[in-house]
Motif scaffolding. Structure first.
Motif, mmCIF file in Angstrom:
data_model
loop_
_atom_site.group_PDB
_atom_site.id
_atom_site.type_symbol
_atom_site.label_atom_id
_atom_site.label_comp_id
_atom_site.label_asym_id
_atom_site.label_seq_id
_atom_site.Cartn_x
_atom_site.Cartn_y
_atom_site.Cartn_z
ATOM 1 N N PRO A 113 -14.584 45.263 -33.279
ATOM 2 C CA PRO A 113 -15.030 46.668 -32.657
ATOM 3 C C PRO A 113 -16.187 46.725 -32.151
ATOM 4 C CG PRO A 113 -14.095 46.741 -34.855
ATOM 5 C CD PRO A 113 -14.410 45.359 -34.641
ATOM 6 N N GLN A 114 -16.334 47.521 -31.042
ATOM 7 C CA GLN A 114 -17.630 47.536 -30.362
ATOM 8 C C GLN A 114 -18.316 49.053 -30.478
ATOM 9 O OE1 GLN A 114 -19.156 45.197 -28.868
ATOM 10 N NE2 GLN A 114 -17.427 43.729 -29.919
ATOM 11 N N PRO A 127 -11.207 38.056 -37.803
ATOM 12 C CA PRO A 127 -10.527 37.914 -36.542
ATOM 13 C C PRO A 127 -9.342 37.572 -36.415
ATOM 14 C CG PRO A 127 -12.617 36.791 -36.428
ATOM 15 C CD PRO A 127 -12.244 36.897 -37.952
ATOM 16 N N PRO A 128 -8.603 38.059 -35.465
ATOM 17 C CA PRO A 128 -7.114 37.856 -35.309
ATOM 18 C C PRO A 128 -7.048 36.237 -35.055
ATOM 19 C CG PRO A 128 -7.681 39.490 -33.843
ATOM 20 C CD PRO A 128 -9.334 39.123 -34.388
ATOM 21 N N PRO A 129 -5.904 35.711 -35.537
ATOM 22 C CA PRO A 129 -5.498 34.469 -35.004
ATOM 23 C C PRO A 129 -5.747 33.941 -33.874
ATOM 24 C CG PRO A 129 -3.512 35.499 -36.177
ATOM 25 C CD PRO A 129 -4.492 36.587 -35.814
ATOM 26 N N ARG A 130 -6.206 32.838 -33.595
ATOM 27 C CA ARG A 130 -6.566 32.341 -32.003
ATOM 28 C C ARG A 130 -5.437 32.580 -31.325
ATOM 29 N NH1 ARG A 130 -11.591 30.165 -31.262
ATOM 30 N NH2 ARG A 130 -12.875 29.712 -33.148
ATOM 31 N N TRP A 131 -4.401 32.138 -31.773
ATOM 32 C CA TRP A 131 -3.082 32.380 -30.887
ATOM 33 C C TRP A 131 -2.985 33.664 -30.243
ATOM 34 C CZ3 TRP A 131 1.010 35.278 -31.735
ATOM 35 C CH2 TRP A 131 1.512 35.631 -33.241
ATOM 36 N N LYS A 132 -3.226 34.840 -31.119
ATOM 37 C CA LYS A 132 -2.971 36.145 -30.648
ATOM 38 C C LYS A 132 -4.352 36.428 -29.666
ATOM 39 C CE LYS A 132 -0.408 38.350 -34.387
ATOM 40 N NZ LYS A 132 -0.503 39.570 -35.336
ATOM 41 N N GLN A 133 -5.298 35.802 -29.833
ATOM 42 C CA GLN A 133 -6.413 36.126 -29.003
ATOM 43 C C GLN A 133 -6.280 35.295 -27.553
ATOM 44 O OE1 GLN A 133 -10.265 34.730 -30.445
ATOM 45 N NE2 GLN A 133 -9.484 35.071 -32.596
ATOM 46 N N ILE A 183 -7.196 46.236 -22.883
ATOM 47 C CA ILE A 183 -6.203 45.419 -23.601
ATOM 48 C C ILE A 183 -6.179 45.738 -25.049
ATOM 49 C CG2 ILE A 183 -4.633 43.483 -23.724
ATOM 50 C CD1 ILE A 183 -5.145 43.019 -20.756
ATOM 51 N N THR A 184 -7.337 45.078 -25.531
ATOM 52 C CA THR A 184 -7.570 44.769 -27.124
ATOM 53 C C THR A 184 -7.283 46.469 -27.835
ATOM 54 O OG1 THR A 184 -9.806 44.897 -27.009
ATOM 55 C CG2 THR A 184 -8.983 42.885 -27.029
ATOM 56 N N ALA A 185 -7.712 47.414 -27.255
ATOM 57 C CA ALA A 185 -7.473 48.680 -27.699
ATOM 58 C C ALA A 185 -6.248 49.078 -27.718
ATOM 59 C CB ALA A 185 -8.422 49.697 -26.914
ATOM 60 N N LYS A 188 -4.347 46.709 -30.602
ATOM 61 C CA LYS A 188 -5.258 46.515 -31.803
ATOM 62 C C LYS A 188 -4.372 46.482 -33.035
ATOM 63 C CE LYS A 188 -8.924 48.823 -34.370
ATOM 64 N NZ LYS A 188 -9.951 49.649 -34.558
ATOM 65 N N ARG A 189 -3.398 47.248 -33.237
ATOM 66 C CA ARG A 189 -2.473 47.192 -34.404
ATOM 67 C C ARG A 189 -1.668 45.730 -34.568
ATOM 68 N NH1 ARG A 189 0.008 53.074 -35.448
ATOM 69 N NH2 ARG A 189 -1.728 53.883 -36.015
ATOM 70 N N TRP A 190 -1.388 45.257 -33.445
ATOM 71 C CA TRP A 190 -0.572 43.846 -33.382
ATOM 72 C C TRP A 190 -1.461 42.887 -33.613
ATOM 73 C CZ3 TRP A 190 -1.413 39.609 -29.732
ATOM 74 C CH2 TRP A 190 -0.426 38.811 -29.783
ATOM 75 N N LEU A 191 -2.971 42.952 -33.235
ATOM 76 C CA LEU A 191 -4.172 41.793 -33.329
ATOM 77 C C LEU A 191 -4.310 41.669 -34.766
ATOM 78 C CD1 LEU A 191 -6.441 42.317 -30.314
ATOM 79 C CD2 LEU A 191 -5.296 40.604 -31.131
ATOM 80 N N THR A 192 -4.616 42.897 -35.422
ATOM 81 C CA THR A 192 -5.221 42.952 -36.764
ATOM 82 C C THR A 192 -4.209 44.124 -37.648
ATOM 83 O OG1 THR A 192 -6.751 44.586 -36.243
ATOM 84 C CG2 THR A 192 -7.517 42.233 -36.548
#
Length: 193
Positions: A113-114, A127-133, A183-185, A188-192
């Motif tokens: 979060p920023q 942080p989210p898994p690298r594959w999601k990143q 995109i991350t916003a 967000k629910r899928w990432l974490t």
């Protein structure tokens, strides 16, 4: 002082930022600041040290975050296994207890979060898994790269090196400041979860 629980291992040669959440013994805040500043002074003598400092929690007067950064995991490990660190940690007994350590490497900072400084150094969770990143980065990079390469190839007759230079000069700030935050916003629910 207890040893911190490490919730993320690092085995990469990229820069490593470590944040440690510390619970301060009431009445020992000045001792904590002096002890932490002494530790950072010792850190400055280690190869690969890029900087460090501490922050107070905005919600808990007895919680502080200590941040430090090394240019590689190997240099971080030299610090973690050094007798200087062991001696410094021993001097902090009774001043504060470490309750979690969190490390970020590579592009993981894009997925943090920023909104505020304390959010950016949050030490709970990982942080989210690298594959999601990788999926999020690719989903921004592919269409942008396709668009820019099409525009540059279509309207500018440049050699491969100049074309690549132009595309990367335009795409890098767009990725970092526009597309990845956007995109991350949205995911967000899928990432974490």
């Amino acid at each position: 002082m207890t040893e911190p629980r490490d919730d993320r291992s690092t085995s990469t040669s990229t820069a490593v930022t470590t944040s440690v959440a510390r619970r301060i013994t009431p009445g020992r805040e000045q001792d904590f600041v002096a002890w932490t500043d002494a530790g950072i002074s010792v850190l400055r003598t280690f190869d690969g040290f890029l900087g460090g400092g501490w922050l107070r929690s905005s919600t808990d007067p007895y919680e502080y975050y200590v941040l430090y950064r090394f240019d590689s995991d190997a240099h971080l490990q030299e610090w973690l296994s050094s007798p200087f660190r062991r001696a410094w940690v021993a001097r902090g007994v009774g001043v504060a207890d470490d309750h979690v350590t969190h490390r970020l490497t590579g592009v993981e900072g894009w997925f943090e979060p920023q909104s505020t400084l304390t959010d950016a150094v949050r030490v709970v969770g990982a942080p989210p898994p690298r594959w999601k990143q990788a999926i999020v980065i690719w989903s921004a990079f592919f269409p942008l790269s396709l668009l820019l390469n099409t525009l540059v190839s279509e309207y500018l007759s440049l050699g491969l090196v100049l074309r690549t230079l132009l595309v990367t000069l335009v795409s890098t700030p767009l990725m970092v400041y526009v597309l990845l935050p956007f995109i991350t916003a949205r995911v967000k629910r899928w990432l974490t979860p």
